[in-house]
Scaffold this motif. Structure first.
Motif, PDB file in Angstrom:
ATOM      1  N   LEU A 123      -3.056 -15.471   3.116  1.00  0.00           N
ATOM      2  CA  LEU A 123      -4.198 -16.316   2.763  1.00  0.00           C
ATOM      3  C   LEU A 123      -3.819 -17.725   2.330  1.00  0.00           C
ATOM      4  CD1 LEU A 123      -6.233 -13.656   0.735  1.00  0.00           C
ATOM      5  CD2 LEU A 123      -6.504 -14.298   3.134  1.00  0.00           C
ATOM      6  N   ALA A 124      -2.529 -18.071   2.364  1.00  0.00           N
ATOM      7  CA  ALA A 124      -2.102 -19.406   1.958  1.00  0.00           C
ATOM      8  C   ALA A 124      -1.079 -19.934   2.966  1.00  0.00           C
ATOM      9  CB  ALA A 124      -1.494 -19.370   0.560  1.00  0.00           C
ATOM     10  N   LEU A 125      -1.139 -21.233   3.212  1.00  0.00           N
ATOM     11  CA  LEU A 125      -0.275 -21.829   4.230  1.00  0.00           C
ATOM     12  C   LEU A 125       1.201 -21.637   3.912  1.00  0.00           C
ATOM     13  CD1 LEU A 125       0.046 -23.538   6.797  1.00  0.00           C
ATOM     14  CD2 LEU A 125      -0.166 -25.590   5.363  1.00  0.00           C
ATOM     15  N   GLY A 126       1.576 -21.852   2.659  1.00  0.00           N
ATOM     16  CA  GLY A 126       2.987 -21.721   2.297  1.00  0.00           C
ATOM     17  C   GLY A 126       3.521 -20.326   2.495  1.00  0.00           C
ATOM     18  N   ILE A 127       2.773 -19.327   2.064  1.00  0.00           N
ATOM     19  CA  ILE A 127       3.223 -17.940   2.215  1.00  0.00           C
ATOM     20  C   ILE A 127       3.176 -17.527   3.678  1.00  0.00           C
ATOM     21  CG2 ILE A 127       1.123 -16.527   2.024  1.00  0.00           C
ATOM     22  CD1 ILE A 127       4.309 -16.030  -0.078  1.00  0.00           C
ATOM     23  N   ASP A 128       2.272 -18.141   4.447  1.00  0.00           N
ATOM     24  CA  ASP A 128       2.186 -17.845   5.874  1.00  0.00           C
ATOM     25  C   ASP A 128       3.478 -18.254   6.581  1.00  0.00           C
ATOM     26  OD1 ASP A 128       0.039 -16.736   7.663  1.00  0.00           O
ATOM     27  OD2 ASP A 128       0.540 -18.523   8.832  1.00  0.00           O
ATOM     28  N   ARG A 129       4.050 -19.354   6.154  1.00  0.00           N
ATOM     29  CA  ARG A 129       5.295 -19.815   6.763  1.00  0.00           C
ATOM     30  C   ARG A 129       6.487 -18.956   6.338  1.00  0.00           C
ATOM     31  NH1 ARG A 129       4.978 -26.382   7.451  1.00  0.00           N
ATOM     32  NH2 ARG A 129       2.929 -26.403   8.440  1.00  0.00           N
TER      33      ARG A 129
END
Length: 407
Positions: free
Chosen positions: A131-137
């Motif tokens: 649900l968050a861009l940073g954790i998605d990466r």
């Protein structure tokens, strides 16, 4: 982009960051004084107070009002593959110590210090929500480390499915997505919980396919019904039939489950067949708000009524309307309980805090002219840990009451 490169510093305004300093993991855009250095959204940053004191390390996304999510509060922390492996191992070790891990939530976002990431394990399948861009990466590395940790423990995973289709991703500047991570597999997964068998649809079921947070609350209802041997049970907002099936397995004479979703009713019916309970556990597709007054008018009464509604509010702005909804279903549900019978009722909305939920039930009981004797109060299962510094991690409230007519 180098996943683990940290070039920028986020400086907090003087007097801001109170939630962060109290142990939280979030920094909002209006708490930031300045961002020094080059960065990409989704990248790692160092977080400092107004005076330069290091508050930790996290990832940034200026597209979101929730601009920084902290991964570590340690000044000397190095966010790399070793760090992520330690986070994953700690999360799995905690589950092994606290819950039945045959099916459980393995990672619960901020409460496991991996903000924005949810991983559920259904038997030998993992379902991921990012649900968050940073954790998605960071997600590919985290999942790789998780699979390694599980394999070392003798837990073999045959497939991973992603359910990152929540609207909140749009606020992060990401597209909604669902699909296989790796090789395709049969997305209907059979699990066993509290002795009840379920077919979990990880592709099209709600959220990640099944609500694991109610595991031990369902067991509480099963234990109650085993002792009580109720003739009639009503399970409202039944979803895949979980509370109804627990009541049926415990020996209830006739159980009716109700849900507005035909897909859910079909899945629940399939689960009843799977457990050999289709002769006494039945499911009805109907709007609970319309059905309960009709049942009351028709003189129907039940030994046990279960209310497990979806979250009626997902923001502070709609709490008043949500309170009306919770009060209405509890009032109607209470009127359907026989004198001396039982009500199980819950709320899964974080914004409906325990005090407000309790007050709402009390008002419903007064309106229904019923007296409540509390049997027990519960929250979510331990694989959905409540981190006291992160209020959003405490969301599920669950009561069982004995219901008595006013005498």
């Amino acid at each position: 982009m180098d996943l683990f490169k940290e070039n920028a510093v986020v400086r907090i305004r003087k007097g801001a960051g109170r939630s962060l300093k109290a142990g939280g993991a979030w920094i909002y855009d209006n708490e930031i004084e300045a961002i020094q250095g080059e960065f990409e959204n989704g990248g790692l940053v160092r977080v400092e107070d107004f005076d330069g004191y290091c508050l930790g390390h996290g990832f940034i996304n200026t597209r979101s009002k929730l601009t920084v999510r902290l991964l570590s509060r340690r000044k000397d922390a190095v966010i790399d593959e070793v760090f992520l492996e330690q986070r994953v191992k700690a999360a799995w070790d905690y589950r092994k110590a606290t819950v039945d891990t045959s099916s459980c939530r393995v990672i619960f976002g901020e409460a496991d210090f991996l903000p924005g990431l949810v991983v559920d394990k259904f038997s030998d399948v993992l379902v991921v929500e990012s649900l968050a861009l940073g954790i998605d990466r960071l997600k590919p590395v985290i999942l790789d480390k998780l699979l390694q940790v599980l394999a070392k423990d003798g837990v073999n995973i045959r497939g991973v499915y992603e359910r990152s289709d929540a609207k909140v991703r749009l606020q992060e500047g990401m597209e909604r997505f669902k699909g296989f991570i790796g090789e395709p597999f049969d997305t209907k997964v059979e699990i066993v919980e509290n002795g009840v068998r379920y077919l979990v649809d990880v592709e099209d079921g709600q959220k990640t396919g099944f609500f694991l947070d109610q595991k031990y609350n369902r067991l509480a209802v099963q234990n109650l019904c085993r002792s009580l041997a109720p003739e009639r049970v009503l399970d409202c907002f039944t979803h895949t039939g979980s509370f109804a099936l627990n009541a049926g397995l415990a020996g209830a004479g006739q159980v009716t489950g109700v849900d507005a979703s035909l897909l859910a009713v079909d899945q629940a019916t399939e689960n009843a067949v799977l457990n050999g309970l289709s002769d006494r556990v039945f499911f009805l597709c109907a709007d609970v708000f319309d059905l309960l007054p009709k049942l009351e008018k028709d003189g129907e009464r039940y030994d046990v009524v279960i209310l497990d509604p979806p979250a009626f509010t997902k923001s502070r702005s709609s709490i008043k309307q949500a309170v009306k909804g919770y009060r209405e279903i509890n009032l109607r549900g209470l009127k359907l309980v026989k004198d001396g019978g039982y009500l199980a009722t819950c709320s899964c909305s974080h914004f409906m805090d325990p005090e407000l939920f309790t007050k709402t039930i009390r008002e419903a009981a007064s309106g229904a002219h019923k007296r409540l004797r509390q049997v027990e109060y519960r929250t979510q299962a331990a694989d959905h840990p409540i981190l006291w510094a992160a209020e959003e991690s405490y969301y599920l409230k669950f009561y069982i009451f004995q219901v008595c007519d006013e005498k």
